[in-house]
Design an enzyme around this catalytic site. Sequence first.
Site: not given
Ligand code: GAL
Length: 412
Positions: A226, A198-202, A165
């Site tokens: 999410d 989750e690199w592109p999301l941030y 994450d």
């Molecule tokens: C979010 C992530 C979710 C879950 C959550 C856990 O940032 O996108 O999929 O992992 O954190 O705290």
Amino acid sequence: MEPAVWKRLLSSVILGFVLYRSDVTALKNGLALTPPMGWLHWQRFLCQTDCKNYPTSCINDQLFMQMADIMVSNGWLKAGYKYLCIDDCWLAPHRDKNNRLQADPDRFPGGMKKLIDYVHDRGLLFGIYQDVGNKTCAGFPGSRDFYELDAQTFADWGVDLLKFDGCYYDTLEALKEGYRRMAMALNRTGRDIVYSCEWPLYARQIEQVNYTEVAEYCNSWRNFGDIDDSWASVKTIVDITAALQEELVPAAGPGAWNDPDMLVIGNFGLSFDQQVTQMALWAIMAAPLLMSNDLREISKESTALLQNQEVIAINQDPLGTQGYRLLKVNGFDMWEKPLASGALAISVTNRQEIGGPRYFLLSRAMVWDGLACDTCYVTQLLPTRYEYGYFNASQVLKVPVNPSGTVLLRLE
Ligand code: GAL
């Protein structure tokens, strides 16, 4: 513009990019050549650490041992769901005296290695969660300053997948550097560990994402926020994916997948037609199929939908082309996904949420020119299996689609 003209333009642009992509270097760890399939706890079980009041749904070893047993006994592993993945909130509040990560001692009294051995003994693989910053999103110790040590700890425990994450990063450069360093650290352990980022999301919140670079380091990556257990959430993810498809589709391929987040099928928020829509679209989008539901109490209908082998085959097609939205017309969305055999998967979603089933009129001229057949055999896979039979270039197929539901077809 005429649908046929629009379609030709769109598919040639997208497929042009897909062909171009064959020169792109994907992460060369030889893993995730088809989208990863499994179960991930987050959406359904969140960060429940209160095992006193929630003994059967808190994040502890019992929950994962039960899921492991059911994944084997109820056909999930056989259907292809082989990764059992834990998300946030498994950690103790502090590292041990050697700075190693440790599982919460009350909820995982035997430690993580013991649980992972249990999972492996059943023929499943195990996925774990960590974060590139100094804390996980839920506030447990993150991996910053410890990438190499944590990668080695995971390898020592027998971890097979890491969801990494991006909460609590300092700067965008530090975030990207952290993702790259963890990729290299995982590689150096010599263990096969699928790397889910989750690199592109941030990064997307700050700059245009360089997907060529992301795909060099990650086996899959989240682009958006999410998912939750609602039709609104599923629609939003599908629509953003379509809006960005010229960027996202060319980045995907064997070893590198866009991740629109978990399957929420089998929970509380989606009608059966909406569950069909999620399954069909996640298959078309070549998305990782990571269910987040309670396998101890899932209906027969949801089980059959999630275990449908012909639908899974579309998702797992070895060509690894991510499907794209071809048409948005008259309240219908039509997507297509070319398959390795020269066949084509088509989905048609009825986006009108009032009234009853409506007919979508499908003709040969509307779909991909590269389709190997002129007269094609059409099989409906969802919502129910039905053989339309042969369909030639001058015929029009009348396909009834339920409101917020989807029909998934295979043409060959
Ligand atoms: C979010 C992530 C979710 C879950 C959550 C856990 O940032 O996108 O999929 O992992 O954190 O705290």
